[in-house]
Design a protein around this motif. Structure first.
Motif, short mmCIF file in Angstrom:
data_model
loop_
_atom_site.label_atom_id
_atom_site.label_comp_id
_atom_site.label_asym_id
_atom_site.label_seq_id
_atom_site.Cartn_x
_atom_site.Cartn_y
_atom_site.Cartn_z
N CYS A 144 55.69 -40.15 0.11
CA CYS A 144 57.11 -40.04 -0.22
C CYS A 144 57.98 -40.93 0.67
CB CYS A 144 57.58 -38.59 -0.15
SG CYS A 144 57.61 -37.87 1.50
N LEU A 145 57.48 -41.30 1.85
CA LEU A 145 58.24 -42.15 2.75
C LEU A 145 58.44 -43.56 2.20
CD1 LEU A 145 56.89 -41.21 6.31
CD2 LEU A 145 59.14 -40.69 5.35
N MET A 146 57.64 -43.96 1.21
CA MET A 146 57.82 -45.29 0.64
C MET A 146 59.21 -45.45 0.01
SD MET A 146 54.26 -46.67 -1.02
CE MET A 146 54.96 -48.33 -1.12
N ALA A 147 59.85 -44.33 -0.31
CA ALA A 147 61.20 -44.38 -0.88
C ALA A 147 62.25 -44.76 0.17
CB ALA A 147 61.55 -43.04 -1.51
N ASP A 148 61.85 -44.76 1.44
CA ASP A 148 62.81 -45.04 2.52
C ASP A 148 62.22 -46.03 3.53
OD1 ASP A 148 64.81 -45.03 4.40
OD2 ASP A 148 64.92 -42.85 4.61
N PRO A 149 62.11 -47.29 3.15
CA PRO A 149 61.51 -48.29 4.05
C PRO A 149 62.19 -48.37 5.41
CG PRO A 149 61.82 -49.21 1.86
CD PRO A 149 62.53 -47.89 1.87
N ASP A 150 63.50 -48.17 5.46
CA ASP A 150 64.20 -48.25 6.74
C ASP A 150 63.72 -47.17 7.69
OD1 ASP A 150 65.70 -50.45 6.02
OD2 ASP A 150 67.41 -49.26 5.33
N HIS A 151 63.47 -45.97 7.15
CA HIS A 151 63.01 -44.89 8.02
C HIS A 151 61.57 -45.15 8.47
CE1 HIS A 151 63.15 -41.05 9.97
NE2 HIS A 151 61.99 -40.72 9.40
N VAL A 152 60.74 -45.65 7.57
CA VAL A 152 59.38 -46.01 7.97
C VAL A 152 59.43 -47.06 9.09
CG1 VAL A 152 57.18 -47.00 7.23
CG2 VAL A 152 58.42 -45.46 5.70
N ALA A 153 60.34 -48.01 8.96
CA ALA A 153 60.50 -49.04 9.99
C ALA A 153 60.90 -48.42 11.33
CB ALA A 153 61.53 -50.07 9.55
N ARG A 154 61.78 -47.43 11.30
CA ARG A 154 62.17 -46.77 12.55
C ARG A 154 60.97 -46.05 13.17
NH1 ARG A 154 67.03 -46.03 9.57
NH2 ARG A 154 66.32 -44.05 8.67
N CYS A 155 60.16 -45.43 12.33
CA CYS A 155 58.96 -44.74 12.81
C CYS A 155 57.98 -45.74 13.44
CB CYS A 155 58.27 -44.00 11.67
SG CYS A 155 59.20 -42.59 11.02
N VAL A 156 57.75 -46.84 12.75
CA VAL A 156 56.82 -47.85 13.26
C VAL A 156 57.33 -48.45 14.55
CG1 VAL A 156 55.88 -50.16 12.80
CG2 VAL A 156 55.75 -48.37 11.04
N ASP A 157 58.62 -48.75 14.59
CA ASP A 157 59.20 -49.32 15.81
C ASP A 157 59.01 -48.38 17.00
OD1 ASP A 157 60.99 -51.29 17.24
OD2 ASP A 157 62.20 -49.46 17.42
N ALA A 158 59.23 -47.08 16.79
CA ALA A 158 59.05 -46.12 17.87
C ALA A 158 57.60 -46.10 18.36
CB ALA A 158 59.47 -44.73 17.41
N MET A 159 56.67 -46.20 17.43
CA MET A 159 55.25 -46.20 17.80
C MET A 159 54.88 -47.48 18.54
SD MET A 159 53.85 -44.64 14.19
CE MET A 159 52.09 -44.67 14.58
N VAL A 160 55.39 -48.60 18.06
CA VAL A 160 55.10 -49.89 18.69
C VAL A 160 55.61 -49.92 20.13
CG1 VAL A 160 55.68 -52.35 18.64
CG2 VAL A 160 54.98 -51.19 16.54
N GLN A 161 56.80 -49.35 20.34
CA GLN A 161 57.37 -49.33 21.68
C GLN A 161 56.60 -48.42 22.63
OE1 GLN A 161 59.74 -51.49 22.48
NE2 GLN A 161 59.68 -52.16 20.34
N ALA A 162 55.81 -47.48 22.06
CA ALA A 162 55.14 -46.47 22.88
C ALA A 162 53.72 -46.84 23.26
CB ALA A 162 55.14 -45.13 22.15
N THR A 163 53.17 -47.90 22.67
CA THR A 163 51.75 -48.19 22.89
C THR A 163 51.50 -49.69 22.93
OG1 THR A 163 49.51 -47.88 21.99
CG2 THR A 163 51.30 -48.07 20.39
N GLN A 164 50.40 -50.05 23.57
CA GLN A 164 49.92 -51.43 23.56
C GLN A 164 48.93 -51.65 22.43
OE1 GLN A 164 51.11 -53.90 25.66
NE2 GLN A 164 52.56 -52.26 26.16
N ARG A 165 48.53 -50.56 21.75
CA ARG A 165 47.55 -50.67 20.66
C ARG A 165 48.23 -51.20 19.41
NH1 ARG A 165 43.10 -49.57 23.94
NH2 ARG A 165 43.55 -47.71 25.15
N PRO A 166 47.49 -51.85 18.52
CA PRO A 166 48.06 -52.25 17.24
C PRO A 166 48.50 -51.03 16.43
CG PRO A 166 45.96 -53.34 17.62
CD PRO A 166 46.08 -52.28 18.67
N VAL A 167 49.65 -51.13 15.79
CA VAL A 167 50.14 -50.10 14.88
C VAL A 167 50.06 -50.65 13.47
CG1 VAL A 167 52.14 -48.71 14.17
CG2 VAL A 167 51.65 -49.06 16.62
N THR A 168 49.39 -49.91 12.58
CA THR A 168 49.19 -50.35 11.21
C THR A 168 49.71 -49.27 10.25
OG1 THR A 168 46.95 -49.39 11.03
CG2 THR A 168 47.15 -51.63 11.94
#
Length: 332
Positions: free
Chosen positions: A114-138
């Protein structure tokens, strides 16, 4: 990257995250069959990780499982960032955000497909994960959901999430119907659209695109790699584990080798011993073995006997050893 670098990338072949299937026991089983495949955990909900005091059960894995990816479900950037930090601490090789699960329960939690309906929110989620880890986020997602199912929307989704830092997109080549179909039906009723994933890769050649859905044989995966960067296999790997014994040679250029069912069963004994010492049951891992032997005389009897013995209270390593020796004596 050059061809030599590309062929060594684990995502060239991966075993998809599957609820009640890709636990630590099945992943060890698959690692005995393929040394190179990228293995995914079951989806772990970020909120459950945040509140749980049993993180070993949710996050624990055997070191031989590397390379291994943790799949996380959720929609709260702070909790997802927290989960990414935990994945980092536990030593996962990458972290994957689930934007593809169509189950009603997942939808009720406002995550998954259902998150595909809100790409901006998915982007916020991914950004938060990227900032929290050195591992690749996919990210793992569908080609579309319900009536949000155009190539333009798919491309816009991928562009927005890539800009937030997602390093790879695992695309299930079916749309998801969030109303009217259950998760099992969503794996079979919406038609496969491999061409849409291939065309996405053609439109965005700079992105790493992995194809998921309808890849039933190693040859299917090799063919897919002519057009995309990775091939992800789900139910076909769980239902037919030994079918994939040629993957390391076919996809990763390793020397050809044959893997016998008996080698897998007996190879699981050190892992089984550790599991029993932690208070686990033998059936926790033997339940994955019933698919290991198929299409040969006596297979049904072997599976039935293993099930009866392994489910008994106090079943120990002798059950697994005897099952392996039976296969060994049969030349399997």
């Amino acid at each position: 990257m050059d061809a030599a670098d590309t062929i060594n990338k684990a995502y060239r072949f991966s075993v998809a995250p599957m609820l009640d299937c890709t636990d630590r026991h099945f992943r060890v089983l698959m690692r005995l069959i393929s040394k190179r495949a990228l293995l995914y955990s079951e989806m772990v909900v970020a909120q459950a990780l945040h509140h749980s005091n049993r993180r070993d059960k949710l996050l624990g894995f055997d070191p031989i499982e590397h390379p291994i990816a943790l799949q996380i479900g959720g929609d709260n950037p702070a909790l997802l960032a927290d989960a990414a930090r935990m994945a980092d601490d536990w030593g996962y090789d990458e972290i994957n955000l689930n934007v593809g699960c169509p189950s009603p329960r997942v939808k009720a939690g406002n995550f998954g497909a259902c998150l595909m309906a809100d790409p901006d929110h998915v982007a916020r989620c991914v950004d938060a994960m990227v900032q929290a880890t050195q591992r690749p986020v996919t990210v793992k997602h569908r080609v579309g959901i319900d009536d949000l199912d155009s190539d333009a929307l798919l491309t816009a989704f991928v562009d927005r999430v890539a800009a937030a830092g997602a390093q790879r997109f695992s695309v299930h080549a079916r749309k998801a119907w969030l109303e009217g179909l259950d998760p099992k039906q969503n794996r079979t009723i919406p038609p496969l659209q491999h061409e849409r994933v291939v065309e996405l890769k053609q439109r965005r050649p700079q992105l790493i695109i992995e194809l998921n859905g309808g890849l039933d044989t190693p040859e299917d995966c090799l063919k897919a790699l002519n057009d995309v960067d990775g091939a992800m296999v789900g139910r076909a790997a769980y239902a037919h584990p030994l079918r994939w014994q040629t993957i390391d040679a076919l996809i990763f250029g390793e020397a050809e080798r044959s893997v016998l069912a008996s080698e897998v069963v007996l190879g699981l004994m050190p892992h089984a011993q550790r599991h029993l010492e932690r208070g686990g049951r033998l059936w926790d891992l033997c339940r994955h073995l019933v698919q290991l032997v198929e299409g040969v005389r006596g297979a049904r009897h072997w599976r039935r006997n293993l099930g009866l013995q392994a489910q008994r209270r106090g079943a120990d390593l002798k059950v697994l050893q005897e099952a392996g020796i039976q296969l060994q004596d049969a030349g399997l």
